[in-house]
Design an enzyme around this catalytic site. Structure first.
Site: not given
Length: 291
Positions: A148-150, A161
Site C-alpha cells: 500500500y502507498c508504493p 516493505k
C-alpha cells in the site's frame, strides 16, 4: 550530500517533539503540526524532529477520496474498528496504529543551497539504514509495487516493505516523513487496505494508479529482523543516529509549551482549520449514504 546536512545541523541546536499516541479526537493534529513545523524551521533555521503514533487510523491520500465507491471502501475500515482521515499531502492510503511509528525530519531549505527531492529521500533512508546497521540484513530503497502507498523510496528487507517515505515542502522548509511498521499485525493491515480498494474500485481494482495491494508484500521490522522491537526501541535507535552523526544538541520539547506560544498557536489554529475543512468536505459528500 551528507556533508551538507551535517553542516546544517552543526549550525544550531535542534528540537525534538515526542508526541503521545494520538487518539481519534485529535487525529488531525500531527498533520497541522507538520505545516507549523515547516514554517517554523524556515523562519528560525532550527531543525525539528517529530515522533508520533495514532490509534487505529487509516490515513488516506486525496486520490483515495476519488475512488469509484468511497462509502463501500470506508465501510471496510469501520468494520475493522479503524477511523479514517484525509491528509494534506499526496500519496495513497497507509495504516497507523500503536505498532507503527511515524517520524518526520523538518529542515530549512535555503535559497542558497536547495535540497533536491532525491537528496531529501536519501537523507531519511540513510538515517534508517544507520539506525539498524548492527544487523546483517540490507535495507533497500526501491518500490514495492504491490504494497500500500508504493513509491520509489519504499524501504524493504528481502523484498518485504516495512516503511514508506514522503515529503512536504512549503516555502523554504521541508518535512521528510516516514512510517515504520515496527510490530503488530501487518498482514491484517495490508488485507484491510486491499479490501478497501477491492470494495471501492470494484472492477477497476489495481488500475488507474491504485495499487493491487498484496498483504504479503509487507512485514514488520520485528519479523524481518527476527527480534522483538518496540516503538520506543526504534525511537532510541533513530535518536542515537541523529545525535551521533548530525546534531550538536537535541532538546526534547513539551509540545504544548511550543504550541502555546502566540505565533505558533495562531499558525496551528490556521492549519487545523484547513485540515478540518478538508475532512468535513469528504464527510459531507457521504452524508445520507449508509456506511
Amino acid at each position: 550530500m551528507m556533508k551538507t546536512y551535517q553542516t546544517l545541523f552543526k549550525q544550531s541546536n535542534s528540537l525534538l517533539f515526542n508526541q503521545p499516541c494520538v487518539m481519534q479526537k485529535d487525529a488531525l493534529t500531527p498533520f497541522a503540526l507538520t505545516d507549523v513545523f515547516i514554517q517554523y524551521v524556515a523562519t528560525h533555521n532550527v531543525p525539528i524532529f517529530h515522533f508520533w503514533q495514532a490509534n487505529q487510523c487509516v490515513i488516506l491520500g486525496m486520490k483515495d477520496t476519488r475512488v469509484t465507491n468511497l462509502p463501500a471502501g470506508l465501510n471496510v475500515f469501520k468494520t475493522a474498528g479503524y477511523h479514517f482521515l484525509a491528509r494534506n499531502s499526496g500519496g495513497l492510503a497507509v495504516v497507523a496504529d500503536e505498532g507503527v511509528l511515524n517520524f518526520s525530519i523538518i529542515i530549512p531549505n535555503s535559497t542558497e543551497e536547495k535540497i533536491t527531492v532525491p537528496e531529501a529521500y536519501d537523507f531519511m533512508t540513510n538515517v534508517i539504514q544507520r539506525a539498524f546497521d548492527d544487523f546483517t540484513c540490507t535495507i533497500e530503497a526501491k518500490e514495492i509495487s504491490a504494497s500500500y502507498c508504493p513509491g520509489d523510496y519504499d524501504l524493504s528487507i528481502n523484498n518485504k516493505k516495512f516503511a514508506g517515505i514522503s515529503q512536504r515542502r512549503i516555502g523554504t522548509g521541508i518535512a521528510i516523513m516516514i512510517y515504520l511498521s515496527v510490530n503488530g499485525h501487518q498482514i491484517e493491515r495490508g488485507q484491510m487496505v486491499h479490501d478497501f480498494y477491492k470494495q471501492s474500485l470494484e472492477e477497476e481494482f489495481g488500475n488507474n494508479g491504485y495499487p493491487p495491494v498484496d498483504p504479503y508484500s509487507m512485514a514488520n521490522l520485528s519479523d524481518l529482523l527476527q527480534q522483538d522491537l518496540s516503538v520506543e526501541d526504534v525511537k532510541k535507535r533513530i535518536t542515537t543516529v541523529l545525535t551521533a552523526d548530525f546534531i550538536q544538541e537535541l532538546s526534547d520539547q513539551p509540545l504544548q509549551t511550543f504550541i502555546g506560544q502566540p505565533t505558533e498557536n495562531e499558525s496551528f489554529q490556521k492549519h487545523m482549520a484547513k485540515m478540518i475543512k478538508r475532512n468535513e468536505t469528504i464527510l459531507n459528500d457521504l452524508e445520507g449514504v449508509p456506511l
